[in-house]
Design a protein around this motif. Structure first.
Motif, mmCIF file in Angstrom:
data_model
loop_
_atom_site.group_PDB
_atom_site.id
_atom_site.type_symbol
_atom_site.label_atom_id
_atom_site.label_comp_id
_atom_site.label_asym_id
_atom_site.label_seq_id
_atom_site.Cartn_x
_atom_site.Cartn_y
_atom_site.Cartn_z
ATOM 1 N N PRO A 365 21.588 -59.379 58.640
ATOM 2 C CA PRO A 365 21.802 -57.954 58.453
ATOM 3 C C PRO A 365 20.842 -57.294 57.458
ATOM 4 N N VAL A 366 20.049 -58.074 56.686
ATOM 5 C CA VAL A 366 19.372 -57.479 55.517
ATOM 6 C C VAL A 366 18.202 -56.603 55.947
ATOM 7 N N ALA A 367 18.254 -55.336 55.543
ATOM 8 C CA ALA A 367 17.182 -54.395 55.866
ATOM 9 C C ALA A 367 16.424 -53.952 54.615
ATOM 10 N N THR A 368 17.170 -53.749 53.526
ATOM 11 C CA THR A 368 16.537 -53.340 52.265
ATOM 12 C C THR A 368 17.217 -54.082 51.119
ATOM 13 N N VAL A 369 16.524 -54.176 49.996
ATOM 14 C CA VAL A 369 17.124 -54.821 48.829
ATOM 15 C C VAL A 369 16.369 -54.419 47.570
ATOM 16 N N ASN A 370 17.059 -54.462 46.456
ATOM 17 C CA ASN A 370 16.419 -54.277 45.150
ATOM 18 C C ASN A 370 15.797 -55.601 44.721
ATOM 19 N N THR A 387 9.272 -54.836 57.375
ATOM 20 C CA THR A 387 10.279 -53.861 57.818
ATOM 21 C C THR A 387 9.838 -52.454 57.419
ATOM 22 N N LEU A 388 10.035 -51.522 58.322
ATOM 23 C CA LEU A 388 9.720 -50.122 58.062
ATOM 24 C C LEU A 388 11.007 -49.307 58.069
ATOM 25 N N GLU A 403 13.543 -35.810 51.373
ATOM 26 C CA GLU A 403 14.460 -35.039 52.210
ATOM 27 C C GLU A 403 15.537 -35.948 52.785
ATOM 28 N N VAL A 404 16.685 -35.362 53.026
ATOM 29 C CA VAL A 404 17.841 -36.127 53.481
ATOM 30 C C VAL A 404 17.911 -36.147 55.005
ATOM 31 N N GLY A 405 18.088 -37.352 55.575
ATOM 32 C CA GLY A 405 18.197 -37.476 57.023
ATOM 33 C C GLY A 405 18.783 -38.818 57.401
ATOM 34 N N GLU A 406 18.866 -39.072 58.699
ATOM 35 C CA GLU A 406 19.430 -40.344 59.160
ATOM 36 C C GLU A 406 18.413 -41.466 58.970
ATOM 37 N N LEU A 407 18.858 -42.556 58.333
ATOM 38 C CA LEU A 407 17.988 -43.699 58.068
ATOM 39 C C LEU A 407 17.745 -44.478 59.365
ATOM 40 N N CYS A 408 16.483 -44.760 59.645
ATOM 41 C CA CYS A 408 16.097 -45.572 60.806
ATOM 42 C C CYS A 408 15.309 -46.784 60.325
ATOM 43 N N ILE A 409 15.480 -47.899 61.019
ATOM 44 C CA ILE A 409 14.920 -49.181 60.584
ATOM 45 C C ILE A 409 14.178 -49.838 61.738
ATOM 46 N N LYS A 410 13.034 -50.428 61.433
ATOM 47 C CA LYS A 410 12.254 -51.146 62.441
ATOM 48 C C LYS A 410 11.737 -52.441 61.826
ATOM 49 N N GLY A 411 11.955 -53.562 62.500
ATOM 50 C CA GLY A 411 11.490 -54.841 61.975
ATOM 51 C C GLY A 411 11.908 -55.979 62.893
ATOM 52 N N PRO A 412 11.406 -57.182 62.632
ATOM 53 C CA PRO A 412 11.706 -58.322 63.508
ATOM 54 C C PRO A 412 13.150 -58.793 63.441
ATOM 55 N N GLN A 413 13.915 -58.297 62.458
ATOM 56 C CA GLN A 413 15.328 -58.672 62.341
ATOM 57 C C GLN A 413 16.249 -57.735 63.119
ATOM 58 N N VAL A 414 15.708 -56.671 63.720
ATOM 59 C CA VAL A 414 16.532 -55.731 64.482
ATOM 60 C C VAL A 414 16.978 -56.380 65.793
ATOM 61 N N SER A 431 12.576 -46.696 72.329
ATOM 62 C CA SER A 431 11.624 -47.563 73.032
ATOM 63 C C SER A 431 10.617 -48.218 72.089
ATOM 64 N N GLU A 432 10.458 -47.659 70.892
ATOM 65 C CA GLU A 432 9.515 -48.230 69.917
ATOM 66 C C GLU A 432 10.181 -49.256 69.003
ATOM 67 N N GLY A 433 11.486 -49.471 69.177
ATOM 68 C CA GLY A 433 12.175 -50.470 68.363
ATOM 69 C C GLY A 433 12.846 -49.924 67.118
ATOM 70 N N TRP A 434 12.857 -48.601 66.960
ATOM 71 C CA TRP A 434 13.540 -48.009 65.806
ATOM 72 C C TRP A 434 15.048 -48.006 66.038
ATOM 73 N N LEU A 435 15.777 -48.440 65.046
ATOM 74 C CA LEU A 435 17.243 -48.488 65.093
ATOM 75 C C LEU A 435 17.811 -47.371 64.234
ATOM 76 N N LYS A 436 18.673 -46.554 64.815
ATOM 77 C CA LYS A 436 19.349 -45.506 64.040
ATOM 78 C C LYS A 436 20.534 -46.131 63.313
#
Length: 563
Positions: A365-370, A387-388, A403-414, A431-436
């Motif tokens: 599940p890990v997408a971001t971390v400190n 990961t982007l 700016e505030v918006g919906e976070l989207c994630i793209k990476g080999p763990q998606v 289609s580009e692999g971005w996950l909302k």
């Protein structure tokens, strides 16, 4: 802008990229780690420790039994419904070595929840605890489950301790309701019959599904996120890249209080720590704080993985505060928002800061971390390597920093997608692999991110996702309910508590006790509401959709949290 922006955001010593194709499948990682760390402890529980060499031997026996005593084929699904016991990693790695797809299942599920998951996944086998076998008895005939393996809590211990503890649980504490499953095989018999037998090691390709991890996603009924071998290997390597400067190979002791069936603990303890050859101390019942603290007192633990509610409970324990924390190097938090006051108190008590991360079942599940060497409390950190992240507006357009918006994630763990739900997959992935993500976030100029709010109405109770649709479906099945809604309201201990609203059908009566009894009978305990309010009507849109957000805003106003 996106790729160029993230490349220079990593602290010195952390690579911006990993190679998700470094290993072809999980079996290869397991074999190499178990050879390399053969004599190192892998998992401990109830006073018993197994080494990586023993893990490989016993998971091999489990795999051999599956291959020689069933007609299960690679790609078939096996549900594993166990708490944190030594049996869990043995069954999971054994199933994977036999080429099966693991369906992680919460042992606290009700019969209704089990039936949905087993039917949806098409599971053909089940590994469960004797304590829950009476529910399996009700559910199995309605599903494709053909093989049932039952284990008792102390099955991996010495004969004397096994008989003693299992007898106390069964006869003194009466925690094992009677059940009748003629086809059931005992876990220890499986290991005995498979011991020393040849294993035909499965060789899945990296894009093959390894695990079906059930989640509601951002809405609706639970769906199986298809996590491939490549997804999980990528997340292992991403965790390793971020931990390399803080956790050494083959010598760390990690406390494991979070359930391994949950994707957060599953990936970190069973996958990433296996890659690093580290030692996981399994806590079977973290709700029993005195027993947990007693177990912690036996170890010079170097890592602790938890979530906000657990940190609060432990810091409030006088016995915990007296423990020796001199070896503790890393504390990780995820699953729910970490409160600033809790992070500060944990550091005061233990001397160790908390690294907060963010992820989803759909991101393995890990997408971001400190990063441990550069923590910003109140943020979810930076994307893990390779990961982007971006934030978008309702039109799907990328927004500028700040700016505030919906976070989207793209990476080999998606994830690959949702199991047999292409429409649901298309709603969350492009289609580009971005996950909302369904979460509202802001990206700071330094690359650190903050979660602002949730886009959907999901409720988060002690790190577990609770979906209003499911609660409302259960409520609606109760005679007398005309309309209903479920929301989360803020709570210091659990993050949120569940409150439900009900409009009773004319001429009928309904009590709070009847509602609570019905909900508890059909839902896992953490999904049961804490508050029930009866109303003459509920706020709706012009097409009759109930406005949960309006109900939530009313509750926040009552609490003085919203004007």
């Amino acid at each position: 802008m996106i790729e160029g922006f993230w490349k220079d955001k990593y602290p010195a010593g952390i690579a911006a990229e990993i190679n998700p194709d470094e290993y072809p499948n999980i079996q290869t990682v397991l074999r190499e780690s178990c050879q390399r760390f053969a004599d190192k402890p892998a998992f401990s529980n109830l006073g018993k420790t197994i080494t990586y060499g023993e893990l490989y031997e016993q998971s091999g026996a489990f795999a051999a039994w599956l291959q020689q005593h069933t007609d299960l084929q690679p790609g078939d699904r096996i549900a594993v419904q166990l708490p944190n016991l030594l049996q869990y990693p043995i069954a999971v790695f054994g199933a994977i070595r036999a080429g099966l797809i693991v369906v992680n299942t919460n042992p606290l599920y009700t019969a209704r929840e089990m039936e949905h998951q087993f039917k949806d996944s098409g599971a053909k086998a089940l590994v469960c605890l004797a304590n829950m076998a009476h529910l399996a008895e009700k559910v199995v005939p309605q599903t494709s489950v053909k093989y049932v393996i039952v284990t008792e809590v102390a099955d991996m211990l010495s004969p004397f301790k096994r008989v003693l503890i299992n007898s106390v649980i069964k006869y003194v504490k009466k925690m094992v309701p009677a059940y009748h499953l003629p086809q059931a095989v005992k876990f220890n018999d499986v290991l005995s019959k498979g011991q020393g037998q040849p294993v035909k090691e499965a060789s899945p390709v990296s894009s093959d599904v390894a695990v079906l991890q059930y989640t509601g996603g951002t809405t609706g009924v639970a769906k199986g996120a298809m996590l491939t071998h490549r997804n999980l290997i990528a997340n292992m390597l991403q965790c390793k890249a971020l931990m390399a400067s803080n956790l050494d190979e083959g010598c760390e002791i990690l406390i494991t209080p979070l359930p391994l069936y949950h994707i957060y603990a599953f990936t970190f303890h069973c996958m990433a720590m296996m890659l690093l050859g580290n030692h996981n101390v399994l806590i079977s019942n973290p709700r029993d704080l005195p027993a947990m603290v007693k177990e912690l007192s036996k170890w010079k633990f170097t890592g602790f993985v938890g979530l906000n509610t657990l940190f609060v409970a432990l810091c409030n324990s006088e016995a915990f505060r007296k423990l020796d924390f001199s070896a503790l190097k890393v504390t990780l938090s995820g699953g729910m928002a970490l409160q600033l006051s809790v992070a500060e108190r944990w550091k005061t008590v233990t001397g160790c800061p908390i690294c907060e991360g963010y992820g989803m079942t759909e991101t393995s599940p890990v997408a971001t971390v400190n990063p441990a060497q550069s923590i910003q409390i109140g943020t979810i950190g930076i994307p893990v390597p390779s990961t982007l992240c971006k934030v978008i507006n309702d039109a799907g357009e990328e927004l500028p920093l700040g700016e505030v918006g919906e976070l989207c994630i793209k990476g080999p763990q998606v994830m690959k997608g949702y199991w047999e739900r292409p429409d649901a997959t298309a709603e969350i992935m492009d289609s580009e692999g971005w996950l909302k993500s369904g979460d509202i976030a802001v990206i700071q100029p330094d690359g650190y991110m903050r979660i602002v709010d949730r886009k959907k109405d999901m409720i988060l109770v002690s790190g577990f996702n609770v979906y209003p649709n499911e609660l409302e479906d259960v409520m609606a099945s109760l005679p007398g309910v005309l309309q209903c809604a479920a929301i989360g309201i803020p709570d210091e201990k659990t993050g949120e508590l569940i409150k439900v609203f009900i409009v009773v059908k004319p001429g009928m009566t309904l009590t709070k006790e009847q509602v609570m009894t019905h909900m508890r009978a059909n839902l896992t305990a953490y999904k049961a509401p804490k508050f029930v309010e009866f109303r003459d009507s509920l706020p709706t849109t012009n097409v009759g959709k109930i406005l949960r957000r309006e109900l939530r805003d009313e509750e926040l106003k009552k609490l003085g949290l919203k004007k």
